[in-house]
Motif scaffolding. Sequence first.
Motif, mmCIF file in Angstrom:
data_model
loop_
_atom_site.group_PDB
_atom_site.id
_atom_site.type_symbol
_atom_site.label_atom_id
_atom_site.label_comp_id
_atom_site.label_asym_id
_atom_site.label_seq_id
_atom_site.Cartn_x
_atom_site.Cartn_y
_atom_site.Cartn_z
ATOM 1 N N ILE A 74 4.769 -2.226 9.926
ATOM 2 C CA ILE A 74 4.550 -2.970 8.691
ATOM 3 C C ILE A 74 4.819 -4.452 8.936
ATOM 4 O O ILE A 74 5.913 -4.824 9.377
ATOM 5 N N GLY A 75 3.843 -5.275 8.667
ATOM 6 C CA GLY A 75 4.012 -6.713 8.841
ATOM 7 C C GLY A 75 4.811 -7.306 7.696
ATOM 8 O O GLY A 75 4.255 -7.646 6.652
ATOM 9 N N ILE A 132 16.952 -9.493 7.929
ATOM 10 C CA ILE A 132 16.896 -8.342 8.837
ATOM 11 C C ILE A 132 18.175 -7.519 8.724
ATOM 12 O O ILE A 132 18.139 -6.279 8.715
ATOM 13 N N ARG A 133 19.306 -8.180 8.626
ATOM 14 C CA ARG A 133 20.570 -7.465 8.470
ATOM 15 C C ARG A 133 20.577 -6.653 7.171
ATOM 16 O O ARG A 133 21.085 -5.520 7.135
ATOM 17 N N GLU A 134 20.002 -7.213 6.104
ATOM 18 C CA GLU A 134 19.926 -6.485 4.839
ATOM 19 C C GLU A 134 19.036 -5.251 4.985
ATOM 20 O O GLU A 134 19.355 -4.170 4.467
ATOM 21 N N LEU A 135 17.939 -5.382 5.703
ATOM 22 C CA LEU A 135 17.053 -4.240 5.951
ATOM 23 C C LEU A 135 17.777 -3.142 6.724
ATOM 24 O O LEU A 135 17.646 -1.953 6.405
ATOM 25 N N ALA A 179 0.829 -1.208 0.000
ATOM 26 C CA ALA A 179 0.000 0.000 0.000
ATOM 27 C C ALA A 179 0.864 1.260 0.000
ATOM 28 O O ALA A 179 0.579 2.226 -0.723
ATOM 29 N N LEU A 180 1.924 1.262 0.793
ATOM 30 C CA LEU A 180 2.802 2.430 0.841
ATOM 31 C C LEU A 180 3.547 2.613 -0.481
ATOM 32 O O LEU A 180 3.731 3.734 -0.952
ATOM 33 N N LEU A 181 3.968 1.504 -1.099
ATOM 34 C CA LEU A 181 4.687 1.593 -2.365
ATOM 35 C C LEU A 181 3.799 2.103 -3.494
ATOM 36 O O LEU A 181 4.287 2.695 -4.463
ATOM 37 N N GLU A 215 12.024 -2.601 -0.524
ATOM 38 C CA GLU A 215 11.711 -1.333 -1.188
ATOM 39 C C GLU A 215 11.061 -0.343 -0.237
ATOM 40 O O GLU A 215 11.358 0.856 -0.268
ATOM 41 N N VAL A 216 10.172 -0.850 0.610
ATOM 42 C CA VAL A 216 9.463 0.079 1.500
ATOM 43 C C VAL A 216 10.394 0.622 2.579
ATOM 44 O O VAL A 216 10.214 1.755 3.061
#
Length: 499
Positions: free
Chosen positions: A297-298, A356-359, A275-277, A321-322
């Motif tokens: 964000i889930g 998670i590390r990539e995020l 939705a945000l994208l 992306e988000v």
Amino acid sequence: MPHTLLINPTITSRSSARFPLALLNLAAALDRRGSSRVIDGNVDRDFIRTTLHALDQGGVDAVGLSVMGGPQLAPSIELSQAIRQRHPQVPIVWGGYFPTLYTDTALAAPYVDYAIRAQGEQTMAELVGALGGQGPIEKIAGLSWKRGDEHVHNPSRHFVPGDPALQLPYDKLGDPRQYLARTFLGRRTAGHQAALGCRFRCTFCGVNAMFGGATALPAAQRLERELKYLKYELGADSVQFFDHNFFDREVEMIPLLEVMAKLEMPWWCYARADALLNLSESTWKLVRKSRLKMAYIGAESPSGKMLKEIRKGTRPDQTLEVAELCRRNGVIPELSFMVAPPVDTEEETEHTFEFIRELKRINPASEIIVYIYTPLPESAKHETDRGKRASMPLLDLNGEPVVFPATPEEWAQPQWVDYACHADAPWLTDKLRKRIHDFVTVLRCRYPTVQDMRTPRWAKHGLRTMASWRYRYRRYDQPWELDLANRWVKLRMPQVSSL
């Protein structure tokens, strides 16, 4: 004129208490045909004695409890038993998530007379009327009840959007300002709910189980009226929205964002990555002007297969992306993950840690919340979803099918409270449970949450320094020094206590 007591049993600390919005909506509906009183156990820590005293005065036609699973079950049971013992003639009604998802389990208790499924405003009002002789109970949609030893389930009630003219009776809470809290959003943050339901059908989600994919956003006029009351009458300077899915279709969101851009109160909400994208740049301009500070964000999983299995409707690349999109727009993404699924448990968990590390590399300000994946039992899903899709087999460590509780008392046992709170599962080994704990400890010390308003900056800096080498080299195991430091510092854990 029937009189109803509405009780919110204790579920959180006094400092974390927010408006009991479900009961305020219920009270507004009941007051059209009678009167009601709200007792909030999050504020009144002696709410059982307060309730019994109110019943001792007489004139109460029914008692309604709002019951969530997890930590609210034990006080709900204790209150219901106390009422049954002292005032056995008073009807006890359970409503909310627990009786909606586990209707027969709730009715199995001798202290529960009626269970309301899904939305309760109209159902409760009709029930109170029927108890006073105004119509048959059999005709009340959304109601389950007992006929001797038999559990009777009336037809479900159709989803009803919120009434644009409804005004919440905040005066029933005494001084409503006591519910405004100091958070990272502002000095006087108010809790509010505008939208209701969610049109997505995630198999693990209690919102879907309760509303079955129905959703409704409020009229812009109602949102503006309510936010102006919070800001100008109560003095709120920020808002935490408890909407099940605040960002939905862009065309419907724009009028609401225009209202919020005008009031400019920093806010927090639930949202979806897709939705945000999909928002246009002009809409993001409104989002920035409205001062959105954080969106929960889930993300759930980095596995496309897993996301498809749970009917999430998003992809892992959208999560990445988000995170970048939020960084560019000054919004903190609070991303939740569910690790340790019952199939490929360890592999999926380690995959999630790397994701998670990539995020965090893409957006270091991203907040990460880690839960255990604990799906709903088949019987707890929405009636339109039961039996539609083969779910992952739920087997315990011995390879035996997981047997879910059959009474509220069983659901109130620690292991099932943990299950309901996504904190543990019957298929977790001690080794994996420790691995998850250690990773989360290193992660939250390396990146303390901005929501923590209590811990001094020097303490956060010290923990970041202590955890940095472990995080950098993936040395998560046995972070004894961080566990020891946390005994003194006690960093805030958003998965346990939100804003």
